[in-house]
Motif scaffolding. Structure first.
Motif, mmCIF file in Angstrom:
data_model
loop_
_atom_site.group_PDB
_atom_site.id
_atom_site.type_symbol
_atom_site.label_atom_id
_atom_site.label_comp_id
_atom_site.label_asym_id
_atom_site.label_seq_id
_atom_site.Cartn_x
_atom_site.Cartn_y
_atom_site.Cartn_z
ATOM 1 N N ARG A 1 35.257 -33.781 5.149
ATOM 2 C CA ARG A 1 34.517 -34.794 4.381
ATOM 3 C C ARG A 1 35.148 -36.174 4.544
ATOM 4 N NH1 ARG A 1 33.709 -30.425 0.723
ATOM 5 N NH2 ARG A 1 35.705 -30.847 -0.312
ATOM 6 N N LYS A 2 36.480 -36.222 4.530
ATOM 7 C CA LYS A 2 37.153 -37.508 4.716
ATOM 8 C C LYS A 2 36.894 -38.061 6.106
ATOM 9 C CE LYS A 2 41.620 -39.873 4.413
ATOM 10 N NZ LYS A 2 41.356 -40.641 5.645
ATOM 11 N N ALA B 1 33.446 -39.548 6.189
ATOM 12 C CA ALA B 1 33.404 -40.853 5.525
ATOM 13 C C ALA B 1 34.060 -41.928 6.379
ATOM 14 C CB ALA B 1 34.088 -40.774 4.163
ATOM 15 N N ASP B 2 35.189 -41.592 7.010
ATOM 16 C CA ASP B 2 35.880 -42.559 7.863
ATOM 17 C C ASP B 2 35.037 -42.925 9.086
ATOM 18 O OD1 ASP B 2 38.011 -42.542 6.130
ATOM 19 O OD2 ASP B 2 39.245 -41.182 7.330
ATOM 20 N N ALA C 1 32.468 -45.283 8.022
ATOM 21 C CA ALA C 1 33.074 -46.595 7.787
ATOM 22 C C ALA C 1 33.245 -47.354 9.103
ATOM 23 C CB ALA C 1 34.422 -46.438 7.090
ATOM 24 N N TYR D 1 26.878 -44.015 4.638
ATOM 25 C CA TYR D 1 28.233 -44.238 4.133
ATOM 26 C C TYR D 1 28.227 -44.394 2.616
ATOM 27 C CZ TYR D 1 32.579 -46.784 3.181
ATOM 28 O OH TYR D 1 33.791 -47.206 2.663
ATOM 29 N N THR E 1 27.452 -41.172 0.882
ATOM 30 C CA THR E 1 28.551 -40.212 0.952
ATOM 31 C C THR E 1 29.713 -40.600 0.048
ATOM 32 O OG1 THR E 1 27.991 -39.626 3.237
ATOM 33 C CG2 THR E 1 30.234 -39.134 2.503
ATOM 34 N N THR E 2 30.028 -41.892 -0.004
ATOM 35 C CA THR E 2 31.238 -42.340 -0.697
ATOM 36 C C THR E 2 30.976 -42.883 -2.096
ATOM 37 O OG1 THR E 2 31.041 -44.546 0.302
ATOM 38 C CG2 THR E 2 32.343 -42.900 1.488
ATOM 39 N N SER F 1 33.136 -45.947 -4.660
ATOM 40 C CA SER F 1 34.368 -46.316 -3.958
ATOM 41 C C SER F 1 34.048 -46.945 -2.610
ATOM 42 C CB SER F 1 35.261 -45.081 -3.783
ATOM 43 O OG SER F 1 34.613 -44.098 -2.978
ATOM 44 N N GLY F 2 33.079 -46.371 -1.889
ATOM 45 C CA GLY F 2 32.663 -46.951 -0.617
ATOM 46 C C GLY F 2 31.958 -48.278 -0.795
ATOM 47 N N TYR F 3 31.182 -48.385 -1.859
ATOM 48 C CA TYR F 3 30.484 -49.635 -2.161
ATOM 49 C C TYR F 3 31.489 -50.759 -2.398
ATOM 50 C CZ TYR F 3 27.931 -52.941 -5.181
ATOM 51 O OH TYR F 3 27.396 -54.059 -5.756
ATOM 52 N N ARG G 1 34.422 -50.930 -1.182
ATOM 53 C CA ARG G 1 35.154 -51.187 0.065
ATOM 54 C C ARG G 1 34.274 -51.864 1.117
ATOM 55 N NH1 ARG G 1 37.078 -46.759 4.367
ATOM 56 N NH2 ARG G 1 38.502 -48.052 5.592
#
Length: 461
Positions: free
Chosen positions: A134-135, A138-139, A142, A162, A165-166, A169-171, A173
């Motif tokens: 999963r990480k 996400a990477d 990104a 992205y 999925t995230t 926290s992704g928003y 970043r």
């Protein structure tokens, strides 16, 4: 291909391109220089950057995968070099490259580019836990989101995935990995390849209390137009933060009223567990705040005061009964949402004495409030309706009483000329298939108002 092999290839290309023996002042320099010298140098620098600083170099290489200008020699050599480097790095870089191969338009010939790279297969998911996978996913997304030179349609699709999925926290970043993106413009559809991949961003912006309320409301309205089921907590978050004043609450409630019951229920039903309970506990108060805001924006004079106080009273009584079961369920929120939307819809019409000027508006509007009773349903028991014509405006409330089979009615009437507000009250007694309406003497003297009362009661029955 191993990472070492990719590094060796990077050094080889650089040695071919950046030759210290070449001299700008020597004529043979132009003769010996490769035709696509700048492109080769660009790719070589990106390969070297990806080796030293993957977070910077990998997005550059990803962007090159859809840059067909690198194919000036009629082959896929340079794009294949970029593909080979990404795949040899493994992990998120390889996953990102294979994602582009999967989703790119055929005009980019990414399958041929992949085959030309010499890579036979991906590294797969060997010896990795689900969390690690999963990480990595996400990477990789990104990397794709940061690849500003990538085909725009692909990049926005990756950004949407992205964010989906995230989450938040992704928003948060996103501004770091893709600083070229204007969030406010993106919410309105700019850059989303025709608005196709905007749901995740709009949902997150709706929940972001650091964003202007107007933008959050716009995000919610657009969400309902394209994918209401993805909105999750957006509605409750926006309602919770509504200010008392300004046009924003009215705009939101207009958007609410455009929703079908099925869409609202799907949107609100996405909340689970503690999030559902928190939204339920604040939803009633948020709705009342929104009604207050609409009342301030569109006061409607004395009749507006009656309409507002009766609506609020009915909402409070019904909501308290619903909350007695610990929290509002999805159907309760649907009822409040549709009530609030209809309330804003009717009150936003200008009921001034310049009534004739409103004719064109009513013909073009998707709703009608003129010369008819407009119902506000508050649960199953409390009913309200508003009527307006060129001569008179009325508010009618029908509600249960302590006596079985008996309902109470309250009527407020305001004439346009000479004006003034009058109130009447009585009971409706229902026996089998027949019902009788108690009429006060003062009302009996006004046959036209009696007719309106019977029409309103019939509408609310």
């Amino acid at each position: 291909m191993s990472t070492g092999a990719a590094s060796e290839e990077s050094r080889t290309i650089e040695s071919e391109v950046v030759d210290d023996d070449w001299d700008d002042d020597e004529e043979e320099w132009d003769e010996d220089r490769p035709e696509n010298f700048e492109d080769r140098q660009q790719v070589a620098h990106a390969l070297a950057l990806a080796e030293k600083e993957p977070e910077k170099g990998v997005p550059v290489l990803i962007g090159m995968l859809t840059d067909t200008d690198l194919d000036e020699n009629g082959d896929f050599e340079l794009r294949s070099d970029a593909m080979a480097c990404l795949c040899s790095m493994g992990g998120a870089a390889e996953r990102a490259a294979l994602w582009v191969v999967e989703y790119a338009h055929p005009i980019y010939d990414l399958t041929a580019v992949f085959m030309s790279s010499g890579i036979t297969s991906g590294t797969g998911a060997k010896d990795r836990t689900p969390d690690q996978i999963r990480k990595e996913e996400a990477d990789s997304l990104a990397f794709l989101a940061a690849a500003k030179e990538l085909d725009e349609n692909l990049r926005w699709r990756a950004i949407d995935e992205y964010l989906g999925t995230t989450g938040f926290s992704g928003y948060r970043r996103l501004g770091q990995i893709a600083p070229d993106i204007d969030i406010a413009r993106a919410v309105h559809g700019y850059g989303w390849a025709g608005g196709q991949f905007a749901s995740s961003l709009r949902n997150l912006v709706a929940q972001d209390d650091s964003k202007p309320m107007d933008l959050r409301i716009e995000a919610v309205g657009l969400l309902w137009n394209d994918s209401p089921s993805t909105a999750a907590g957006g509605l409750a978050s926006v309602m919770d933060g509504l200010p008392l004043g300004g046009r924003s609450p009215g705009d939101l409630l207009h958007a609410l009223n455009r929703m079908t019951e099925e869409e609202v229920e799907a949107l609100l039903g996405g909340l689970e567990g503690d999030e559902f309970r928190r939204a339920g506990s604040r939803f009633l108060a948020s709705t009342l705040d929104a009604l207050n805001a609409v009342h301030e924006i569109h006061p409607l004079g004395d009749i507006g005061e009656v309409l507002h106080s009766w609506t609020r009273e009915a909402v409070v009584r019904w909501g308290q009964e619903a909350e007695a079961n610990s929290c509002l369920d999805a159907s309760d929120k649907v009822a409040l949402t549709l009530l609030a939307g209809r309330y804003a819809e009717v009150r936003s019409v200008d009921f001034s004495n310049k009534w004739a000027d409103q004719g064109e508006f009513f013909q073009e509007s998707f709703f009608t409030v003129a010369d008819r009773w407009n119902e506000f349903a508050v649960g199953d028991a409390y009913r309200l309706a508003f009527y307006s014509s060129s001569d008179v405006r009325c508010v009618l409330r029908v509600e249960p009483t302590a006596n079985p089979g008996v309902r109470g009615w309250h009527l407020a009437v305001e004439e346009r000329d000479p004006g003034g507000l009058e109130r009447f009250a009585g009971e409706i007694t229902e026996r089998a298939e027949r019902s009788s309406v108690d009429l006060p003497d003062q009302l009996m003297a006004r046959a036209d108002w009696v007719r309106l009362l019977f029409e309103g009661i019939s509408e609310l029955s």
